[in-house]
Write an enzyme that holds these catalytic residues in place. Structure first.
Site, PDB file in Angstrom:
ATOM      1  N   ASN A 124       0.799   3.976   2.332  1.00  0.00           N
ATOM      2  CA  ASN A 124       1.031   4.836   3.435  1.00  0.00           C
ATOM      3  C   ASN A 124       2.206   4.558   4.139  1.00  0.00           C
ATOM      4  OD1 ASN A 124       0.245   2.193   4.197  1.00  0.00           O
ATOM      5  ND2 ASN A 124      -1.188   2.810   5.661  1.00  0.00           N
ATOM      6  N   ALA A 128       0.647  -1.182  -0.006  1.00  0.00           N
ATOM      7  CA  ALA A 128      -0.137  -0.003  -0.052  1.00  0.00           C
ATOM      8  C   ALA A 128       0.993   1.128   0.020  1.00  0.00           C
ATOM      9  CB  ALA A 128      -0.875  -0.057   1.275  1.00  0.00           C
ATOM     10  N   LYS A 144       6.238  -5.222  -5.713  1.00  0.00           N
ATOM     11  CA  LYS A 144       5.843  -4.129  -6.390  1.00  0.00           C
ATOM     12  C   LYS A 144       5.075  -2.975  -5.381  1.00  0.00           C
ATOM     13  CE  LYS A 144       1.388  -3.301  -7.933  1.00  0.00           C
ATOM     14  NZ  LYS A 144       1.471  -1.688  -7.542  1.00  0.00           N
ATOM     15  N   GLU A 190       2.823 -10.558  10.321  1.00  0.00           N
ATOM     16  CA  GLU A 190       4.055 -10.076  10.034  1.00  0.00           C
ATOM     17  C   GLU A 190       4.753  -9.615  11.249  1.00  0.00           C
ATOM     18  OE1 GLU A 190       3.241  -6.813   7.117  1.00  0.00           O
ATOM     19  OE2 GLU A 190       3.950  -8.142   5.729  1.00  0.00           O
ATOM     20  N   GLY A 212      -7.161  -9.959   7.445  1.00  0.00           N
ATOM     21  CA  GLY A 212      -6.044 -10.568   6.901  1.00  0.00           C
ATOM     22  C   GLY A 212      -5.822 -11.837   7.448  1.00  0.00           C
ATOM     23  N   GLU A 264      -2.281  -8.412   4.695  1.00  0.00           N
ATOM     24  CA  GLU A 264      -2.337  -7.408   5.716  1.00  0.00           C
ATOM     25  C   GLU A 264      -3.427  -6.357   5.107  1.00  0.00           C
ATOM     26  OE1 GLU A 264      -1.334  -7.490   8.764  1.00  0.00           O
ATOM     27  OE2 GLU A 264       0.233  -8.828   8.793  1.00  0.00           O
ATOM     28  N   SER A 315       3.096   0.359  -4.400  1.00  0.00           N
ATOM     29  CA  SER A 315       1.870   0.964  -4.908  1.00  0.00           C
ATOM     30  C   SER A 315       2.580   2.231  -6.094  1.00  0.00           C
ATOM     31  CB  SER A 315       1.206   1.853  -3.925  1.00  0.00           C
ATOM     32  OG  SER A 315       0.447   2.768  -4.471  1.00  0.00           O
ATOM     33  N   GLU A 327     -14.454   1.207   6.153  1.00  0.00           N
ATOM     34  CA  GLU A 327     -13.133   1.910   6.549  1.00  0.00           C
ATOM     35  C   GLU A 327     -13.137   3.084   5.775  1.00  0.00           C
ATOM     36  OE1 GLU A 327      -9.326   0.144   4.578  1.00  0.00           O
ATOM     37  OE2 GLU A 327      -8.420   0.370   6.443  1.00  0.00           O
ATOM     38  N   CYS A 339      -3.987   1.526   8.492  1.00  0.00           N
ATOM     39  CA  CYS A 339      -5.001   0.512   8.603  1.00  0.00           C
ATOM     40  C   CYS A 339      -5.548   0.158  10.035  1.00  0.00           C
ATOM     41  CB  CYS A 339      -4.103  -0.772   8.093  1.00  0.00           C
ATOM     42  SG  CYS A 339      -2.685  -1.157   8.956  1.00  0.00           S
TER      43      CYS A 339
END
Ligand code: NDP
Length: 491
Positions: A156, A154, A179, A465, A461, A253, A181, A388, A287
């Site tokens: 953020n 993502a 990869k 992690e 999720g 996640e 965002s 969300e 998140c």
């Protein structure tokens, strides 16, 4: 204002070197405070994806044979290089995401470096099991890498998300194709650069740019053994379905709608701090944010007054100014999503106590600024209570009874985080045991130190992690049975 740029040497980092291919779809990274381009890049074509995966497949075979302590040493060395470049990375992260420099200087590169250092050390200590079977036989286990990991992140926490996936994957002897965002493509490249400078053999970390379609290729490719995504629930369900075709390992996640419960015996100033940090840090683009704040009746007024007073004092502005608390939203699209929810909250009858209006700041007229918003009188069925938002929007709910608030806190398909503020520690422990969330807090919120597992329950999720759990998730166990006696056969 002088023009701000953060142009990387090239779009991709493949097989140990920066590379660009002008044939890929061009795109720009925009500085969210001005909406001006800071970097021009190209998305990966099919050929580039294949090159990255082929380099990873080749390199991983030898890497798996490197002793754990040597793999760890390279990660630890990379962590030092990242720390040495902290200020440079913080500036790029601020330009890429719009997050205030007072955050990025202390969190983003630091978290990436902590992750590399932690897994570098932890992998060196990892041993296997030995299981007695009978007098003449035993078994032992080998924890082996999965192969090549395909990962998507993502926007953020760009370098943090890249490191949280790369460090445990590489520590366990895997290779990774990552990869970022397309909105925040820059600092994952620096992570790959530092790992390579630290001695990581070419091909083990590959950064490829692009949109969702590039990520989707990683989820179906036959040479990818595991897929790891940090992103939204809708993307998570697509990734899992796509990875299921070839039964790839999956870590997801995803998003959340986390509750924070403030009991009437709580230290009010600390609880307000928890609610503020759990809603407005990174301009609300976190998140695990505690976007549903439940406050017990007796302290409702006092808590709300202090929360509003402190929220109104939050300073928005130039993200590169060290005195500024909050920068803009990451993009115009994300700003529109957030303002849409604010309008919906008002239309459904919630009371907007403060904030929620967009700002045209002098010198930043095209920036995506929005004042942190607090809604009161929110009911559990309202849209802003259920979905969300991923922006600086806090909803307040009242409650009277412990059982009632636990049931309401759990009445969501999400389950990423949850928190409780109370001076009664027995109650704190009792309540978090009943909350359906992967990460819970008693008298604090939103801390994510690398030694503590992090991940979601329910739709938030799959997998964890951080901590030793991450090493497990990037490996598979082989059992080895050893017979020292004779082999009996009945016929
Ligand atoms: P998205 O789910 O839109 O995207 C995440 C990544 O997946 C991006 O790199 C995206 O590329 C890529 N992607 C999109 N579609 C596919 C696909 N079909 N297959 C493979 N990859 C794909 O999330 P956002 O970037 O908008 O991030 C915000 C979301 O992330 C929020 O829901 C937030 O809660 C969650 N998040 C979760 C965290 C956690 O640890 N639990 C931490 C941070 C954020 P592209 O950007 O080009 O679309």
């Amino acid at each position: 204002m002088t023009e701000l740029t953060a142009q990387p040497k090239a779009s991709h980092f493949i097989d140990g070197a920066y590379v660009d291919y002008a044939s890929g779809k061009p795109f720009v990274s925009l500085y969210p405070a001005t909406n001006q381009p800071i970097a021009h890049l190209h998305a990966a074509t099919d050929e580039i994806v294949e090159k990255a995966i082929a380099a990873a497949v080749r390199a991983q075979k030898e890497w798996a044979l490197v002793p754990q302590i040597e793999r760890g040493r390279i990660l630890i060395e990379a962590s030092k290089l990242i720390r040495a470049r902290n200020d440079e990375i913080a500036r790029i992260e601020t330009l890429d995401t719009g997050k205030a420099i007072q955050e990025t200087l202390y969190v983003d590169a630091v978290s990436a470096a902590d992750n590399l250092e932690y897994f570098g050390q932890l992998v060196a200590t990892m041993t296997n099991e030995q299981i007695p079977v009978n007098e003449t036989s035993f078994a032992y286990t080998l924890r082996e890498p999965l192969g090549v990991v395909g990962a998507m992140g993502a926007w953020n926490y760009p370098i943090q998300v890249a490191a949280w996936k790369s460090a445990p994957a590489l520590a366990m002897g895997n290779a990774i194709v990552y990869k970022p965002s397309e909105m925040t493509p820059l600092t994952a490249l620096i992570l790959a650069e530092c790992l390579t400078e630290a001695g990581l053999p070419a091909g083990l970390i590959n950064i490829i740019q692009g949109f969702g379609d590039v990520g989707a290729k990683l989820t179906t490719h036959p040479d990818i053994a595991k897929v790891s995504l940090t992103g939204s629930v809708p993307t998570g369900t697509k990734v899992m379905a796509s990875a299921a075709e070839s039964l790839k390992h999956v870590t997801l996640e995803l998003g959340g709608k986390s509750p924070l419960i403030v009991f009437d015996d709580a230290h009010i100033e600390n609880a307000v701090s928890g609610a503020i940090m759990g809603n407005f840090y990174s301009t609300g683009q976190v998140c695990s944010n505690s976007t549903r704040v439940f406050v017990q009746d007796a302290i409702r007024e006092k808590f709300t007054d202090r929360l509003v007073e402190r929220t109104k004092a939050i300073k928005l502005g130039d993200p590169l100014d060290p005195d500024v608390h909050l920068g803009p939203m990451v993009s115009k699209a994300q700003l529109d999503i957030v303002t849409g929810y604010i309008e919906q909250g008002k239309a459904e009858g919630a009371t907007l106590l403060c904030g929620g209006d967009t700002l045209k700041l002098q010198g930043f007229e095209d920036g995506h600024f929005i004042k942190p918003a607090i809604f009161d009188n929110v009911t559990d069925d309202m849209t802003i209570a259920r979905e969300e938002i991923f922006g600086p929007v806090l909803s307040l709910f009242s409650f009277s009874d412990e059982d009632e608030v636990i049931a309401r806190a759990n009445a969501t398909p999400f389950g990423l985080a949850a928190g409780v503020f109370t001076k009664d520690l027995a109650r704190g422990h009792r309540v978090v045991r009943r909350l359906q969330a992967g990460t819970t807090y008693i008298n604090n919120f939103n801390l994510t130190p690398v030694g503590v597992p992090f991940g979601g329950y329910k739709m938030s999720g799959i997998g964890r992690e951080n901590a030793a759990h991450a090493l497990e998730s990037y490996s598979q166990v082989k059992s080895v049975f050893v017979e020292l006696g004779d082999v009996e056969a009945g016929y």
